[in-house]
Design a protein around this motif. Structure first.
Motif, PDB file in Angstrom:
ATOM      1  N   ILE A 146      25.497  18.405  17.470  1.00  0.00           N
ATOM      2  CA  ILE A 146      26.752  17.717  17.800  1.00  0.00           C
ATOM      3  C   ILE A 146      27.281  18.233  19.136  1.00  0.00           C
ATOM      4  CG2 ILE A 146      29.145  17.307  17.115  1.00  0.00           C
ATOM      5  CD1 ILE A 146      28.290  17.374  14.228  1.00  0.00           C
ATOM      6  N   VAL A 147      27.106  19.529  19.371  1.00  0.00           N
ATOM      7  CA  VAL A 147      27.480  20.115  20.667  1.00  0.00           C
ATOM      8  C   VAL A 147      26.727  19.418  21.796  1.00  0.00           C
ATOM      9  CG1 VAL A 147      27.190  22.168  22.125  1.00  0.00           C
ATOM     10  CG2 VAL A 147      28.182  22.392  19.843  1.00  0.00           C
ATOM     11  N   VAL A 148      25.409  19.296  21.630  1.00  0.00           N
ATOM     12  CA  VAL A 148      24.571  18.676  22.664  1.00  0.00           C
ATOM     13  C   VAL A 148      24.982  17.227  22.908  1.00  0.00           C
ATOM     14  CG1 VAL A 148      22.225  17.962  23.271  1.00  0.00           C
ATOM     15  CG2 VAL A 148      22.615  20.192  22.205  1.00  0.00           C
ATOM     16  N   PHE A 149      25.192  16.476  21.831  1.00  0.00           N
ATOM     17  CA  PHE A 149      25.547  15.066  21.984  1.00  0.00           C
ATOM     18  C   PHE A 149      26.966  14.891  22.536  1.00  0.00           C
ATOM     19  CE2 PHE A 149      22.051  14.394  18.860  1.00  0.00           C
ATOM     20  CZ  PHE A 149      21.268  13.602  19.680  1.00  0.00           C
ATOM     21  N   ALA A 150      27.870  15.786  22.170  1.00  0.00           N
ATOM     22  CA  ALA A 150      29.227  15.722  22.731  1.00  0.00           C
ATOM     23  C   ALA A 150      29.184  15.940  24.238  1.00  0.00           C
ATOM     24  CB  ALA A 150      30.128  16.756  22.062  1.00  0.00           C
ATOM     25  N   GLY A 151      28.379  16.913  24.663  1.00  0.00           N
ATOM     26  CA  GLY A 151      28.238  17.168  26.093  1.00  0.00           C
ATOM     27  C   GLY A 151      27.586  16.008  26.816  1.00  0.00           C
TER      28      GLY A 151
END
Length: 211
Positions: free
Chosen positions: A60-65
């Motif tokens: 989710i961190v990667v996709f949010a970024g």
């Protein structure tokens, strides 16, 4: 002075992510992609560190970024695409710039896609690459696809580094800042060289013939 500014920016980034979590990641990466240099080299590694601690979900961190970068890039592209015409007309009126402007335009027409993709993976450059893409009207669909791919790779790499480094994630700042300074130095040298070359060529036109 620069160190103090970086400390303030770093605190702002860490506080925002701590308060609004994934929304903070999205917002910071979007701002960074709208020509406002909020270091993703702090945003994503810190978020990756928190994922390693179990506070966040890594993907989710990667996709949010990634999504934040894409949205911010589209905003920057749109501003340049619709508002860049006055800037273009101004540049065309400057003799020292006019000819090279068309060279850059041809370059973007021929190599714009490669430039966008690789630009996404270079600190400093990635913050501003959307603006010339909008000015030179790179195909919006290709621009979006390349931006998604490049931003995903960048977000994934930085998040993973923060994840594996754990509490030592901040050591990345030192190395990335050095790289930022190198990129800025290269850009500055190029600008100085460009101005010097133009002025030299202009001066040579007024020299008497050696015949």
């Amino acid at each position: 002075m620069i160190t103090s500014i970086l400390a303030i920016i770093s605190k702002f980034i860490l506080d925002l992510i701590s308060k609004i979590e994934y929304g903070g990641i999205f917002l910071l990466m979007a701002i960074d992609s709208v020509n406002i240099p909020i270091p993703s080299e702090i945003t994503m590694p810190f978020s990756g560190f928190l994922a390693g601690q179990g506070t966040f979900n890594f993907w989710i961190v990667v996709f949010a970024g990634t999504i934040g970068s894409v949205i911010g890039s589209l905003v920057s592209y749109g501003i340049a695409y619709f508002v860049g015409k006055p800037l273009i007309n101004f540049l065309k009126k400057i003799p020292i710039v006019n000819r090279d402007y068309f060279k850059v335009e041809r370059f973007f027409n021929n190599h714009g896609q490669k430039t966008i993709f690789w630009g996404r993976l270079i600190p400093v450059v990635r913050t501003f690459i959307s603006f010339p893409a909008g000015i030179f009207k790179v195909n919006i669909w290709k621009f979006t696809l390349l931006t998604i791919i490049g931003s995903f790779i960048w977000s994934l790499a930085l998040s993973f580094l923060g994840y594996i480094l754990g509490e030592n994630w901040m050591v990345l700042q030192k190395y990335f800042h050095r790289f930022d300074y190198l990129i800025l130095a290269i850009i500055l040298v190029f600008i100085v060289w460009y101005i010097w070359r133009k002025l030299s060529n202009k001066g040579n036109r007024f020299l008497p013939s050696q015949e």
